[in-house]
Structure formats: C-alpha cells, structure tokens
Design an enzyme around this catalytic site. Structure first.
Site, PDB file in Angstrom:
ATOM      1  N   GLU A 136       0.862  -1.178   0.000  1.00 22.51           N
ATOM      2  CA  GLU A 136       0.000   0.000   0.000  1.00 22.51           C
ATOM      3  C   GLU A 136       0.905   1.237   0.000  1.00 22.51           C
ATOM      4  OE1 GLU A 136      -3.977   1.789   2.154  1.00 22.51           O
ATOM      5  OE2 GLU A 136      -2.483   0.834   3.400  1.00 22.51           O
ATOM      6  N   HIS A 148      -0.498   8.762   4.473  1.00 23.06           N
ATOM      7  CA  HIS A 148       0.758   8.437   3.787  1.00 23.06           C
ATOM      8  C   HIS A 148       1.540   9.727   3.522  1.00 23.06           C
ATOM      9  CE1 HIS A 148      -0.071   4.126   2.726  1.00 23.06           C
ATOM     10  NE2 HIS A 148      -1.285   4.536   3.057  1.00 23.06           N
ATOM     11  N   HIS A 202      -6.746   5.015  -2.628  1.00 27.38           N
ATOM     12  CA  HIS A 202      -6.023   6.267  -2.384  1.00 27.38           C
ATOM     13  C   HIS A 202      -5.983   7.054  -3.687  1.00 27.38           C
ATOM     14  CE1 HIS A 202      -4.718   5.969   1.793  1.00 27.38           C
ATOM     15  NE2 HIS A 202      -4.662   4.665   1.589  1.00 27.38           N
ATOM     16  N   ASN A 226     -13.139   5.288   1.732  1.00 26.90           N
ATOM     17  CA  ASN A 226     -12.031   6.003   2.360  1.00 26.90           C
ATOM     18  C   ASN A 226     -10.926   6.295   1.356  1.00 26.90           C
ATOM     19  OD1 ASN A 226     -12.870   3.869   4.931  1.00 26.90           O
ATOM     20  ND2 ASN A 226     -12.966   6.073   5.220  1.00 26.90           N
ATOM     21  N   ASP A 255     -16.035  -0.571  10.962  1.00 26.63           N
ATOM     22  CA  ASP A 255     -15.877  -0.264  12.384  1.00 26.63           C
ATOM     23  C   ASP A 255     -16.832   0.824  12.871  1.00 26.63           C
ATOM     24  OD1 ASP A 255     -14.717   1.901  11.128  1.00 26.63           O
ATOM     25  OD2 ASP A 255     -12.810   1.810  12.217  1.00 26.63           O
ATOM     26  N   GLY A 256     -17.629   1.392  11.956  1.00 28.02           N
ATOM     27  CA  GLY A 256     -18.531   2.466  12.347  1.00 28.02           C
ATOM     28  C   GLY A 256     -17.846   3.801  12.504  1.00 28.02           C
ATOM     29  N   ASP A 281      -7.619  -2.871   8.261  1.00 28.49           N
ATOM     30  CA  ASP A 281      -6.656  -1.765   8.172  1.00 28.49           C
ATOM     31  C   ASP A 281      -6.044  -1.543   9.553  1.00 28.49           C
ATOM     32  OD1 ASP A 281      -5.152   0.187   6.948  1.00 28.49           O
ATOM     33  OD2 ASP A 281      -6.763   1.661   6.775  1.00 28.49           O
ATOM     34  N   ALA A 314      -5.925   7.197  10.662  1.00 32.58           N
ATOM     35  CA  ALA A 314      -4.687   6.470  10.360  1.00 32.58           C
ATOM     36  C   ALA A 314      -4.842   5.015  10.759  1.00 32.58           C
ATOM     37  CB  ALA A 314      -3.518   7.110  11.105  1.00 32.58           C
ATOM     38  N   GLY A 315      -5.497   4.240   9.909  1.00 38.46           N
ATOM     39  CA  GLY A 315      -5.725   2.850  10.241  1.00 38.46           C
ATOM     40  C   GLY A 315      -6.794   2.709  11.307  1.00 38.46           C
TER      41      GLY A 315
END
Length: 398
Positions: A136, A148, A202, A226, A255-256, A281, A314-315
């Site tokens: 990634e 990133h 991305h 995302n 994950d909401g 992620d 971030a993840g």
C-alpha cells in the site's frame, strides 16, 4: 492421530450443515458428516461446542499490525506476536500491509517480510500465517493520500516496482494503486502479469480513469469510500464506480468510524455478496490500550477506538471478528454472508481458494468456532487449537 470436533452447525460456501462432526488427521480435514440431534448428544468428540458454528478461518488482506507491533518491523518477534493475536480473533491467514516509507526502508521491510513468509511456509508454527505482502504505497494520489507521507509518494514506475518485487522475492500479492496517475495502467498490467492483484485506492479517479484501471487488470478496491473521490451525482468518481462494478471486489472497514453504518448498508445493497471483503486496516494499537503508537514512521494517537495522525484517520483498531459482527448489526446480513466476507471472498480474490476460505474433506483444518452472536470461541489452525491442544471443550461460552 485422529481428533474430532462436534458443533451445532457448519457454514461453508453458502451451505449449512446441522450437527456436524469433523474428523481431523495430520492437520487436514479427513471427513465431515452431519449427525442427528440424538447422535450429536451421544457422540464422543475431542472438542465439543454444543451451541457453536464452525466456519472457515478468517483472512485479513489489509492489516498493518496489532498487539503493539507493526508489520514494517519485519522481524520474527513482530510476526510471531501478530500471528498469535490474530489467531485469537479467528484469523488464520493475513497479508501484512506496508505503508509509504523511504525506499530503503520499504526495501528492507519487504526483504524481511519475504524471509518470514518463507520461514512460515516451511515450518509448522502456531498463529495466523502471512501468505503474501500487500503493498500500500507509494503509488498513491497526493490528493487522497490519507496519512501516507506526501513527500514519499512516487509516480507509478515499473522499474521501482521491480525493485520492490525482487526485494520481496516475489511475495507481493496485492498492490493498492491510484489508476489516474500517469503510468498507472502500465504498472497495473505489468504487476497483474506477475500474479499480483491490483486494487484501486487512495485515488481521486473519475469513473473513466477507474474503468481504465479495471481494464488494465485491477480487480479490487481498497477500503471503499475512504481515500476516494466522494460520490457526486454529476461526477461520480471511484467510490461510485466501485459500487456499480459488480465484478470488482471491494474492501470495507466496518468499524462504524471509517464508514457510517448507513453507507455500509448502501455498499451492502449495491455489491454482489460474493464481492464484499471485510478488512481491518488494523495498526499496532489493535488489542492495546489507548495511547501513542507508530504506523510505519508516523506517530498515531489512539483514543476511544479512533486512530489519528495530525487529525487524519490512520488505520484502525478493528479486529476482523468485530467486523463480522458489525456487518451483521449494520446491515442485517446473515452470519453466513458476513463470515464469507471475511473468509471465502478474500480467498477468491487472492487466488487461494484451493487452500483457504472453505471447509471440506482434504483441506487444511483451518477452522474458526463462533458463538450464535459471532463471538470467536476458538481457532484451529492445521488442526491444532490455538488456545489449547489436548482437552475437551464442553461449553460454547468462555
């Protein structure tokens, strides 16, 4: 030595088997049979889960780390710890995912990951197995880079990719790439010819640019919604393309936090059920208390389940078993559908369906045991319990 697992149900590839008895030998499934309720009560089994369901072990194709370790460490200690933690969450296999870093650091990590992947193929080790690398970055859009590092992004380059490929000893199996970048379609074609699954992500791509990436060979989309051009009714962009292109596999972080449940429902309604893929992620903070953690060389603050670096997501700290439960809760999906999104579907994308993603005689005994509410009770990898080895479980609760 033959051992057996008895449970209330078995789910695999859309089929349901009531009162299954699964026989295991030398790490493989020797036989599966369905019993009557009366037979099920009487049968002597090494492992008994009266109220539980047996499902294929989960596969996470997009994960940066967990349990305090980042995959970019590329060390035995890091991958041993990651594998052990993932197995406790029902995951049998995963694709360690890089993050954009200086080229020398990426090359070092790829070489280390290649060594660890090879070592785990040759030895019988406990814990989830890393099957290949998800690259990634660095071939990502400056406009949709997420966390990133902007200065480290690179234009798609076959020569640079080949350096990565050689360092990874051919273990790159998945690559996220922005299809609108100059040179992207050429790189997608090149990587696809090597057996790499290319994933659109991305990216600020318009529909026509996304279509060009698909035509070049891309077959998946990275964390749908995302780091993508948002859906617009006049200029739809990549997210809309992902929802509309039925043959395209599509990851989602359920994950909401990354995606509102309403948008998860839209995704679930739009996509063919055999093309949805749950991913985490996940980063090193997964399974750890709130605090400051690293994602590659970036500091990430973790508070109440939200991971941010300079205010940007971030993840995540999502686990795949929680993603299965959330998909059911957000959409009303049946357990079998949600489980397939974490097992069978990723196995089909990654071309490992002959070894992973379903339960049948002759296959490796990689089995996750879940409660009626989809909580993970136990995980068997190559026929061995990752919780304990020689004991009989008499309850489906712990």
């Amino acid at each position: 030595m033959v051992s057996t697992i008895a449970a209330r149900r078995l789910l695999s590839e859309g089929r349901v088997l009531e009162y299954p008895l699964v026989s295991l030998e030398d790490g493989r499934i020797r036989h599966i049979e369905g019993l009557s309720a009366a037979e099920h009560k009487r049968v002597a089994a090494t492992h008994r889960f009266p109220d539980a369901t047996l499902v294929p072990a989960y596969i996470d194709i997009h994960i940066h780390g967990c349990a305090g370790h980042d995959v970019m460490e590329a060390s035995s200690e890091a991958l041993d710890t990651i594998g052990t933690y993932l197995a406790s969450r029902g995951v049998g296999a995963y694709f360690p995912t890089t993050v954009t870093s200086p080229k020398d650091e990426t090359l070092r990590s790829l070489a280390g990951l290649a060594y660890e992947i090879g070592r785990r193929q040759e030895a019988s080790l406990r814990g989830a197995t890393p099957l290949g690398i998800h690259l990634e970055g660095p071939f990502l859009s400056h406009l949709k880079r997420g966390v990133h590092t902007d200065a480290l992004l690179e234009a798609p380059s076959i020569s640079l990719f080949d350096r990565f490929w050689q360092a990874a000893e051919g273990h790159i199996r998945l690559m996220t790439i922005a299809p609108e970048l100059p040179g992207a379609t050429e790189l997608i074609s090149h990587a696809t010819a090597l057996g790499v699954r290319c994933s659109l992500g991305h990216s600020d791509a318009l529909v026509c640019e996304a279509e060009a990436g698909f035509m070049a060979g891309a077959r998946s989309a990275t964390h749908t919604y995302n780091a993508m051009r948002a859906i617009d009714h006049r200029e739809p962009g990549l997210a809309a393309f992902v929802l509309d292109k039925q043959s395209l596999f599509a990851e989602i972080i359920c994950d909401g936090i990354h995606v509102d449940p309403l948008m998860v429902r839209l995704y679930f309604k739009a996509k063919d059920k055999d093309r949805i893929i749950l991913v985490t992620d996940g980063m090193s903070a997964t399974g750890m208390p709130d605090g400051t953690y690293m994602l590659g060389d970036m500091q990430v603050e973790v508070r109440d389940g939200r991971c941010t670096s300079n205010g940007v997501l971030a993840g995540s700290v999502l686990t795949l078993d929680r993603g299965v439960k959330n998909l059911m809760e957000f959409t009303g999906a049946a357990l079998g559908t949600a489980v397939a999104a974490a097992s069978y579907n990723p196995s089909q994308l990654m071309g490992i369906g002959d070894r992973w993603g379903s339960l049948e005689a002759g296959r490796a005994a990689n089995i996750t045991v879940v409660s009626p509410k989809a909580d993970v009770i136990e995980t068997f990898l190559a026929g061995r319990s990752t919780i304990t080895s020689e004991r009989t479980v008499t309850s489906s609760t712990r």
